[in-house]
Design an enzyme around this catalytic site. Sequence first.
Site, mmCIF file in Angstrom:
data_model
loop_
_atom_site.group_PDB
_atom_site.id
_atom_site.type_symbol
_atom_site.label_atom_id
_atom_site.label_comp_id
_atom_site.label_asym_id
_atom_site.label_seq_id
_atom_site.Cartn_x
_atom_site.Cartn_y
_atom_site.Cartn_z
ATOM 1 N N ASP A 1 2.539 -3.437 -3.913
ATOM 2 C CA ASP A 1 1.503 -4.345 -4.430
ATOM 3 C C ASP A 1 0.327 -3.605 -5.058
ATOM 4 O O ASP A 1 -0.403 -4.155 -5.870
ATOM 5 C CB ASP A 1 1.017 -5.297 -3.331
ATOM 6 C CG ASP A 1 0.391 -4.565 -2.164
ATOM 7 O OD1 ASP A 1 0.614 -3.336 -2.032
ATOM 8 O OD2 ASP A 1 -0.326 -5.211 -1.372
ATOM 9 N N ASN A 2 0.143 -2.344 -4.647
ATOM 10 C CA ASN A 2 -0.927 -1.521 -5.225
ATOM 11 C C ASN A 2 -0.727 -0.094 -4.743
ATOM 12 O O ASN A 2 0.237 0.192 -4.028
ATOM 13 C CB ASN A 2 -2.317 -2.048 -4.840
ATOM 14 C CG ASN A 2 -2.455 -2.366 -3.368
ATOM 15 O OD1 ASN A 2 -2.519 -3.531 -2.974
ATOM 16 N ND2 ASN A 2 -2.453 -1.336 -2.520
ATOM 17 N N CYS B 1 -4.400 -5.953 -2.424
ATOM 18 C CA CYS B 1 -3.380 -6.918 -1.994
ATOM 19 C C CYS B 1 -3.376 -8.326 -2.604
ATOM 20 O O CYS B 1 -2.502 -8.694 -3.369
ATOM 21 C CB CYS B 1 -3.485 -7.126 -0.488
ATOM 22 S SG CYS B 1 -2.864 -5.754 0.450
ATOM 23 N N ASP C 1 0.816 -1.228 0.000
ATOM 24 C CA ASP C 1 0.000 0.000 0.000
ATOM 25 C C ASP C 1 0.842 1.268 0.000
ATOM 26 O O ASP C 1 0.437 2.281 0.590
ATOM 27 C CB ASP C 1 -0.953 0.050 1.216
ATOM 28 C CG ASP C 1 -2.040 -1.002 1.173
ATOM 29 O OD1 ASP C 1 -2.074 -1.795 0.217
ATOM 30 O OD2 ASP C 1 -2.846 -1.037 2.102
ATOM 31 N N HIS D 1 -0.153 -14.233 2.514
ATOM 32 C CA HIS D 1 -1.478 -13.857 1.993
ATOM 33 C C HIS D 1 -1.860 -14.594 0.718
ATOM 34 O O HIS D 1 -2.621 -14.076 -0.110
ATOM 35 C CB HIS D 1 -1.512 -12.332 1.734
ATOM 36 C CG HIS D 1 -2.916 -11.773 1.859
ATOM 37 N ND1 HIS D 1 -3.300 -10.554 1.373
ATOM 38 C CD2 HIS D 1 -4.033 -12.298 2.432
ATOM 39 C CE1 HIS D 1 -4.580 -10.335 1.636
ATOM 40 N NE2 HIS D 1 -5.045 -11.373 2.278
#
Lengths: 480, 480, 480
Positions: C291-292, C78, C39, C134
């Site tokens: 990741d984003n 995620c 993030d 995850h």
Amino acid sequence: MNVLRTLAATLLSLAAGGAFAATAEKIDKPNIVVILADDLGYADVGFNGSKDIVTPNLDKLANEGMTFSEAYTAHPFCGPSRAALMTGRYPHKIGSQFNLPVRGSFVGVPTEEKFVSKMLQENGYFTGAVGKWHLGEAPEYHPNRRGFDEFYGFLGGGHNYFPEQFNKFYAKQKAQGLTNIDPYARPLEHNGKEVEVNEYITDALSREGVAFVQKAAGTGKPFFLYLAYNAPHSPLQAKQEDMAKFPNIENKDRKTYAGMVYAMDRGIGELVEALKSTGQLDNTLIVFFSDNGGDKRYGANNDPLRAGKGSVFEGGFRTPMVMHWPKQINARSRFDHPVKALDLFPTFASLAGAELEPDNKLDGKNLLPFLQSGEPPHKDELIFALRHRGSYSDASVRRNQWKAVKVGEHSSWKLFDIERDKEEKHDLAEEYPLMLRDMVREMEVWSWDNAQPGWFHIHKEGVLWRQNGMPRFDKTFATD
Amino acid sequence: MNVLRTLAATLLSLAAGGAFAATAEKIDKPNIVVILADDLGYADVGFNGSKDIVTPNLDKLANEGMTFSEAYTAHPFCGPSRAALMTGRYPHKIGSQFNLPVRGSFVGVPTEEKFVSKMLQENGYFTGAVGKWHLGEAPEYHPNRRGFDEFYGFLGGGHNYFPEQFNKFYAKQKAQGLTNIDPYARPLEHNGKEVEVNEYITDALSREGVAFVQKAAGTGKPFFLYLAYNAPHSPLQAKQEDMAKFPNIENKDRKTYAGMVYAMDRGIGELVEALKSTGQLDNTLIVFFSDNGGDKRYGANNDPLRAGKGSVFEGGFRTPMVMHWPKQINARSRFDHPVKALDLFPTFASLAGAELEPDNKLDGKNLLPFLQSGEPPHKDELIFALRHRGSYSDASVRRNQWKAVKVGEHSSWKLFDIERDKEEKHDLAEEYPLMLRDMVREMEVWSWDNAQPGWFHIHKEGVLWRQNGMPRFDKTFATD
Amino acid sequence: MNVLRTLAATLLSLAAGGAFAATAEKIDKPNIVVILADDLGYADVGFNGSKDIVTPNLDKLANEGMTFSEAYTAHPFCGPSRAALMTGRYPHKIGSQFNLPVRGSFVGVPTEEKFVSKMLQENGYFTGAVGKWHLGEAPEYHPNRRGFDEFYGFLGGGHNYFPEQFNKFYAKQKAQGLTNIDPYARPLEHNGKEVEVNEYITDALSREGVAFVQKAAGTGKPFFLYLAYNAPHSPLQAKQEDMAKFPNIENKDRKTYAGMVYAMDRGIGELVEALKSTGQLDNTLIVFFSDNGGDKRYGANNDPLRAGKGSVFEGGFRTPMVMHWPKQINARSRFDHPVKALDLFPTFASLAGAELEPDNKLDGKNLLPFLQSGEPPHKDELIFALRHRGSYSDASVRRNQWKAVKVGEHSSWKLFDIERDKEEKHDLAEEYPLMLRDMVREMEVWSWDNAQPGWFHIHKEGVLWRQNGMPRFDKTFATD
């Protein structure tokens, strides 16, 4: 409680594997007989305290072996419970959470799942199934394709009991050019070939069980017999002579039901006699239980358990159970910890010296060390029941003394101390909210990888499933 | 009716297997040519009695071979019918019950299903597909990956016929930087490489069919040619010279349609000539039929059958059919029992001496013994048609002379004596309720293991499917 | 722009395959280090121009290597983004388009998908994962089963940062007999064994990254390290000393976030130092990205990009990115064409000399030839973002300078010139309707074989999915 005499040695030897042949003493793999009743009530056998039904032969097995007070099947009704018994998996994990389609179909329990019979067959067992199948009627699901050398019985979910009646009905329909004839009236078969039956069905199945045991005696192999009576499942049809054993039962249904149980018990006596006369009884493990709780609409009694067949209360899926194995199990022994029908697959695998594939996801556990030590096999573990309805699901989860239950669409979860309150009367949800929430959350985790149903019993069931966006587990596992 | 001269001997030899080489007489595997028309009406060929359209070359084939009055395709529209032809399975069993997504996609008929072409290729055949594919556009679904040594044509569900028109449109779109160009206007290909086309498409396909036959003659192998014309599928586009053959047809659409059929027939004449001139005609089995019934909105005629393309009435999926094989099939022979396009896979397998895997679930049957004996291949068996709509399904099932049909969401099942009443006019449901119920129940049993659709033609179709909880088979198979 | 010094030679040699060993010069497979932030905002690193947050170590890497201005992850949040990184597939193609179920489950990214780690392991790499997983918590999804020789970290989707706080919470819950304890508070593990952690989590992960690099130095193998920080993902928890570096930031959240980023940057400095001190830095490819996009609710800044985490606007999935490889990449180089995280799998495969299976459907492309030539790797190709909501989906597709975007259930598609208008402010849909329609249609084609979701983050998400008949792509891809 050391109820298993020499099993420790046995297991040690089995575990030793390669070293096994080097020992002077040869440990034979035991024969295994599973006798499955259909919809038999928890209170409907003598050894569980029935006051009106007598089951002398089962009581004898119980007296010479071990009884279980907290034996659970994997589902509160037929098809899924049997799929679980055969595969060692919760039916929800393999798309088998509904009964197979009524009146025939080409679906069945997925062939990727190895049946316990196949596992035993691959490990040297001579295998036979007698009675009700209910796991798929198409060729690839036939008992002979799923690990049974021998099959005698019927492929559907039940059968009428008197041939003089069903044979006539069948012949008439056929003569009219009809083909989709009630499976309860179709001919029985032996390894795919129709056979003529002229006896009360329960007697025919007992006879074939005996025949299998006699045949097995000559094979030089250990054997596995799965004797799946359809008794005392409806329709309520008993022989007069069997009903006559219960002059004190006034209720017609109950009397008929009692006669059906009695006929089964009679057959079990004959089977044990055949085991004895062929010199096999001593090293045969007999396991007797029912696929689910008794159906109270058809004369069954699950006292003191709450509710019956179809329910996630105890009456739905706790069953009478006996294990009998003269060579290993002490007479008059009891096991009062929870065990699961799902435990039988790994238990039998251990007895057969089978190696399970590492990715084999079994939902049960080898019971042998626990039967020997008397320790609880499922301490701190969860035991589930989950029954789908049109727009919601009934659910329960047990861990140690606690059982959380949700029944009905708009009800909330309840919590029972199932050891002290086996009637599920005293809701403790308000006193132990954290424990309740924790157990429900664990069941929610379990539910995440449930498979979509592979079939439905009737098309309407599937339509509701899809139209209601089932499974609506957001509702099932809501706790606040 | 012994229409096959020496096939008994052939089959005997083939069946004899190992003994085959020991016989002095060598039985060659025949060449196989499937000529598939697209949306051709039942009444739109001379040999089926057309009053306005002439098809001299097809009529000659018919006259020298065998015609079928009751040939059924597996589905009343394109994609699923072709998927069935290729796989030998009802499209509903393999998730192929809808046309592939419009304007391209990466989906296609599941690669686990072996195509008839692959089966023949594996059994020594030189294989070629010419024309319309419509079975998947992504690399893994390409004809060259599914058993065809040669492919010339287009991958989509249809094509415009005049290159001078579609080439221009394509070039213009491309110049604008656009890429999702109407598949009906995209270039044709040969084994994955774009080719330039300058002829009316039907003529191009005929030319390539001839070229394949000539090439095959030099391979020393038996060959399989799948010549899938897109004619006379819309758009209605015919050459002036072909339309000029039908001065008496006034209706513009019908005249154009007639011209399209005539062009196809002309090409078939050229193909037969090529077979003859290369000395292959005598041992070539030619099978001609259409993928489904004619589309009456675009000039087709299915008389006397009811309805047309898309319908489960006879006009939707009963098709004109000819088999021509000088070496084996008598001239002027007829076969008036029901046969299915699904029968071609096992029939060709038999001709090729192929061994089918035991788990190969084919929905058809080797026709050869029946063509020889004249017996009905599907006596007492069921022939299905099932077409899904947004919130319900049209369905039909035939057994012997009976056909049960349900068309429309709120209609009830009807029963026709299809042998006497091929127009499906006289409902006998009230007279034979047991027979009707029995057949519907059997179709319900068949439906239980239908697969969920693997794709939809447009997204809306899928949204309706899911929102309406389709397939709502509880409604489809309700009889009371 | 020739930014890769000798890579051409390297690639040539690698491509030569069998001839490789015959050359005098040995080309070593490089080590590969992926450092993934969680993030992190597009504007929150020094090398991307942050005005308040300093990241000296990342800036040094950027200064010595190559920065990317248009690097896209495969999803704006995620789980799916990580599944894509590991498998090289869009998450929508493998049923991974939602985060894994909250609070644990037995599901995970399908085991049929080969992880990049497995591919590298099979090609001689020593592999390690440190940090957040995850991607599945059940045994078959464990990092050690998916190609990582070493794993240190936690299996869930995030974690609290201060052990003195979460250890206490965990112990208390456990003492109460509870088991479903917040994954953010569960112990960390090393190869399946619980470990004691006494440091701020980011520091612990950095330490373990260093330890892996040191261990790898002794193996004689190339290594692959996947260092997946959970920083700066919420909860906002930073060390006082790190926050103290930002006296000028007044907003409490921003200051904490800055401290979290700083701690990560500090650890990256230690990692680089360890690479240097073990003599491995020169031939190690370090790739850093997030990741984003940053989550603006928790202090992140994606300027000048529109929106943030979760959005298909640029702020959702365009990420800061650096590649550092002294031996091959020139200092102070930039790459301003679009690249995708999906490109890393094939790029690493090329570096490892791995042969990909022909049916391996990767959605990215080996970047090496393009980094060398400076050409755009994805010219004329499509880059997708698709985020499902309860009853609709947000979607975007980029091709060259064009980006089409649809956000919200009732909005229409917009078109941006993303090269000139990276803030996505000026809708050009009316000016270029054909281009817009063409791109949307291409995305529709792409969507046809999207898989149904394998799981949902919470059950409610799944209920909405099913009840709303999702994906309602008819609405998503409607352009008129």
